[in-house]
Design an enzyme around this catalytic site. Structure first.
Site, PDB file in Angstrom:
ATOM      1  N   ASP A 138     -15.639   0.673  74.454  1.00  0.00           N
ATOM      2  CA  ASP A 138     -16.760  -0.101  74.977  1.00  0.00           C
ATOM      3  C   ASP A 138     -16.294  -0.809  76.249  1.00  0.00           C
ATOM      4  O   ASP A 138     -15.190  -1.361  76.286  1.00  0.00           O
ATOM      5  CB  ASP A 138     -17.213  -1.118  73.924  1.00  0.00           C
ATOM      6  CG  ASP A 138     -18.537  -1.759  74.258  1.00  0.00           C
ATOM      7  OD1 ASP A 138     -18.619  -2.444  75.305  1.00  0.00           O
ATOM      8  OD2 ASP A 138     -19.493  -1.598  73.489  1.00  0.00           O
ATOM      9  N   HIS A 184     -20.723   1.119  66.353  1.00  0.00           N
ATOM     10  CA  HIS A 184     -19.653   0.280  66.894  1.00  0.00           C
ATOM     11  C   HIS A 184     -18.536   0.194  65.856  1.00  0.00           C
ATOM     12  O   HIS A 184     -18.803  -0.107  64.691  1.00  0.00           O
ATOM     13  CB  HIS A 184     -20.145  -1.151  67.151  1.00  0.00           C
ATOM     14  CG  HIS A 184     -21.178  -1.277  68.212  1.00  0.00           C
ATOM     15  ND1 HIS A 184     -20.875  -1.684  69.490  1.00  0.00           N
ATOM     16  CD2 HIS A 184     -22.511  -1.069  68.178  1.00  0.00           C
ATOM     17  CE1 HIS A 184     -21.985  -1.721  70.201  1.00  0.00           C
ATOM     18  NE2 HIS A 184     -22.992  -1.353  69.434  1.00  0.00           N
ATOM     19  N   HIS A 244     -25.731   4.787  68.156  1.00  0.00           N
ATOM     20  CA  HIS A 244     -24.281   4.695  68.276  1.00  0.00           C
ATOM     21  C   HIS A 244     -23.747   3.747  67.219  1.00  0.00           C
ATOM     22  O   HIS A 244     -24.437   2.848  66.756  1.00  0.00           O
ATOM     23  CB  HIS A 244     -23.847   4.260  69.677  1.00  0.00           C
ATOM     24  CG  HIS A 244     -24.486   3.005  70.179  1.00  0.00           C
ATOM     25  ND1 HIS A 244     -25.809   2.944  70.580  1.00  0.00           N
ATOM     26  CD2 HIS A 244     -23.981   1.765  70.355  1.00  0.00           C
ATOM     27  CE1 HIS A 244     -26.086   1.714  70.987  1.00  0.00           C
ATOM     28  NE2 HIS A 244     -24.994   0.971  70.846  1.00  0.00           N
TER      29      HIS A 244
END
Length: 117
Positions: free
Chosen positions: A29, A101, A99
């Site tokens: 990220d 994390h 998505h």
């Protein structure tokens, strides 16, 4: 209009890729919320968790297997980590391409603040 993640998948935007296979890509990220903050993204564009189809069951399971393996590779599997999927605006979703994390590398505290009763 392709999403940011579709552009990363296509190689049009650079990313620090930690895993890539025929179903998913995983990369760091760019605004990490923890020492380890990896995004696991299906190559198939699925806007939100609400848009997961029955035929995506294997793909979603694969995302969790990749997360498990990355947690081991990053050395956070034993101490613990958090997996998060945000859905829509109130859920904190910023990019409308599903998505997962993967966060870890420090104590993460409570997931959300509790409502006072």
């Amino acid at each position: 209009m392709p999403t940011l993640f579709e552009k990363i998948i296509a190689g049009d935007i650079p990313a620090t890729v930690l895993h890539r296979d025929s179903r998913v890509i995983a990369f760091l990220d760019i605004r990490p919320a923890a020492p380890v903050h990896i995004l696991i993204v299906p190559n198939k564009p699925i806007p939100t968790a609400n848009d997961i189809a029955d035929e995506d069951e294997s793909l979603i399971g694969h995302m969790f297997i990749v997360a498990r393996d990355l947690a081991r590779q990053q050395g956070i599997a034993e101490s613990g980590y958090r997996l998060i999927v945000n859905c829509n605006a109130d859920g904190g979703q910023e990019v409308y391409h599903l998505h997962l994390h993967l966060l870890g590398g420090r104590p993460l505290g409570p997931m959300v603040s509790r409502i006072s009763t």
